[in-house]
Design a protein around this motif. Sequence first.
Motif, PDB file in Angstrom:
ATOM      1  N   ASP A  16       0.844  -1.192   0.000  1.00  0.00           N
ATOM      2  CA  ASP A  16       0.000   0.000   0.000  1.00  0.00           C
ATOM      3  C   ASP A  16       0.876   1.237   0.000  1.00  0.00           C
ATOM      4  N   ARG A  17       0.368   2.312  -0.580  1.00  0.00           N
ATOM      5  CA  ARG A  17       1.083   3.587  -0.547  1.00  0.00           C
ATOM      6  C   ARG A  17       1.255   4.054   0.896  1.00  0.00           C
ATOM      7  N   GLN A  18       0.275   3.742   1.746  1.00  0.00           N
ATOM      8  CA  GLN A  18       0.348   4.144   3.150  1.00  0.00           C
ATOM      9  C   GLN A  18       1.513   3.476   3.870  1.00  0.00           C
ATOM     10  N   ALA A  22       4.438   5.602   5.559  1.00  0.00           N
ATOM     11  CA  ALA A  22       4.721   5.471   6.994  1.00  0.00           C
ATOM     12  C   ALA A  22       6.222   5.564   7.286  1.00  0.00           C
ATOM     13  N   ILE A  23       7.059   5.135   6.351  1.00  0.00           N
ATOM     14  CA  ILE A  23       8.509   5.228   6.544  1.00  0.00           C
ATOM     15  C   ILE A  23       8.925   6.686   6.720  1.00  0.00           C
ATOM     16  N   ARG A  39      -0.190  -2.771 -13.697  1.00  0.00           N
ATOM     17  CA  ARG A  39      -1.628  -2.594 -13.936  1.00  0.00           C
ATOM     18  C   ARG A  39      -2.403  -3.903 -13.852  1.00  0.00           C
ATOM     19  N   LYS A  40      -1.796  -4.977 -14.293  1.00  0.00           N
ATOM     20  CA  LYS A  40      -2.509  -6.263 -14.312  1.00  0.00           C
ATOM     21  C   LYS A  40      -2.555  -6.929 -12.948  1.00  0.00           C
ATOM     22  N   THR A  41      -1.429  -7.000 -12.269  1.00  0.00           N
ATOM     23  CA  THR A  41      -1.359  -7.757 -11.020  1.00  0.00           C
ATOM     24  C   THR A  41      -1.596  -6.897  -9.783  1.00  0.00           C
ATOM     25  N   GLY A  42      -1.380  -5.597  -9.887  1.00  0.00           N
ATOM     26  CA  GLY A  42      -1.530  -4.716  -8.735  1.00  0.00           C
ATOM     27  C   GLY A  42      -0.343  -4.758  -7.784  1.00  0.00           C
ATOM     28  N   LYS A  43       0.690  -5.518  -8.138  1.00  0.00           N
ATOM     29  CA  LYS A  43       1.891  -5.603  -7.299  1.00  0.00           C
ATOM     30  C   LYS A  43       2.844  -4.467  -7.639  1.00  0.00           C
ATOM     31  N   CYS A  44       3.683  -4.147  -6.688  1.00  0.00           N
ATOM     32  CA  CYS A  44       4.683  -3.092  -6.853  1.00  0.00           C
ATOM     33  C   CYS A  44       5.660  -3.483  -7.969  1.00  0.00           C
ATOM     34  N   ARG A  45       6.054  -2.518  -8.772  1.00  0.00           N
ATOM     35  CA  ARG A  45       7.023  -2.775  -9.841  1.00  0.00           C
ATOM     36  C   ARG A  45       8.456  -2.608  -9.365  1.00  0.00           C
ATOM     37  N   GLY A  46       8.634  -2.350  -8.068  1.00  0.00           N
ATOM     38  CA  GLY A  46       9.987  -2.284  -7.523  1.00  0.00           C
ATOM     39  C   GLY A  46      10.509  -0.877  -7.320  1.00  0.00           C
ATOM     40  N   PHE A  47       9.662   0.120  -7.621  1.00  0.00           N
ATOM     41  CA  PHE A  47      10.104   1.493  -7.414  1.00  0.00           C
ATOM     42  C   PHE A  47       8.920   2.421  -7.175  1.00  0.00           C
ATOM     43  N   GLY A  48       9.239   3.614  -6.731  1.00  0.00           N
ATOM     44  CA  GLY A  48       8.233   4.631  -6.483  1.00  0.00           C
ATOM     45  C   GLY A  48       8.897   5.990  -6.447  1.00  0.00           C
ATOM     46  N   PHE A  49       8.142   6.998  -6.037  1.00  0.00           N
ATOM     47  CA  PHE A  49       8.667   8.353  -5.991  1.00  0.00           C
ATOM     48  C   PHE A  49       8.280   9.024  -4.679  1.00  0.00           C
ATOM     49  N   LEU A  50       9.102   9.950  -4.271  1.00  0.00           N
ATOM     50  CA  LEU A  50       8.881  10.730  -3.066  1.00  0.00           C
ATOM     51  C   LEU A  50       9.024  12.189  -3.466  1.00  0.00           C
ATOM     52  N   THR A  51       8.045  13.007  -3.135  1.00  0.00           N
ATOM     53  CA  THR A  51       8.099  14.424  -3.464  1.00  0.00           C
ATOM     54  C   THR A  51       8.316  15.214  -2.188  1.00  0.00           C
ATOM     55  N   VAL A  52       9.330  16.079  -2.197  1.00  0.00           N
ATOM     56  CA  VAL A  52       9.671  16.910  -1.041  1.00  0.00           C
ATOM     57  C   VAL A  52       9.663  18.383  -1.461  1.00  0.00           C
ATOM     58  N   ASN A  53       9.764  19.283  -0.478  1.00  0.00           N
ATOM     59  CA  ASN A  53       9.625  20.717  -0.749  1.00  0.00           C
ATOM     60  C   ASN A  53      10.804  21.360  -1.467  1.00  0.00           C
ATOM     61  N   ASN A  54      12.041  20.991  -1.099  1.00  0.00           N
ATOM     62  CA  ASN A  54      13.200  21.691  -1.670  1.00  0.00           C
ATOM     63  C   ASN A  54      14.421  20.770  -1.711  1.00  0.00           C
ATOM     64  N   ASN A  55      15.499  21.268  -2.308  1.00  0.00           N
ATOM     65  CA  ASN A  55      16.724  20.483  -2.466  1.00  0.00           C
ATOM     66  C   ASN A  55      17.375  20.132  -1.129  1.00  0.00           C
TER      67      ASN A  55
END
Length: 157
Positions: A16-18, A22-23, A39-55
């Motif tokens: 889950d994204r949650q 939580a990390i 899209r087919k299995t709903g399982k994680c593809r092994g990566f994601g993204f994190l968006t933060v405010n600044n460098n």
Amino acid sequence: MSVRLYIGNLPKEEIDRQELQAIFAEEGDAVTTKLIKDRKTGKCRGFGFLTVNNNDQADQIIEKYNGHLFKESAIKLEKALPRTKGDEGEEQAAKGNNTPAPAPKEGRREKSKKSRRGGGSRDNSSNTNSDTVQPDPRWAAELEKLKEMLAAQQTTS
């Protein structure tokens, strides 16, 4: 200005994204996560993204969480490469896939793809003005050696 971070080495299972959010919970609400799923299995593809405010915050989070264990996998954090207009998906943008697309085989016509949004057709004029197939520059030196060997073999026969 917000900064996107690439989160790699995530386990390829149902997540889950949650769980991922939580990390980074102690960083506050300014940090958001996006998990990339099949899209087919709903399982994680092994990566994601994190968006933060600044460098500065991005550098601190990379330093703090790079190598952090998540479901027995040490996650990898780095600044995501910017998306370009020609990318096929987020995976290419994340991994920085700069390898050129394979050249079409001779005698085949490329099928034109219509936009899903109902826009006009794409201009493929850059592909039509060249009748010769250009070799991959990474292998050009090896190709030249092979051509010389073949020429020498033909002259001796």
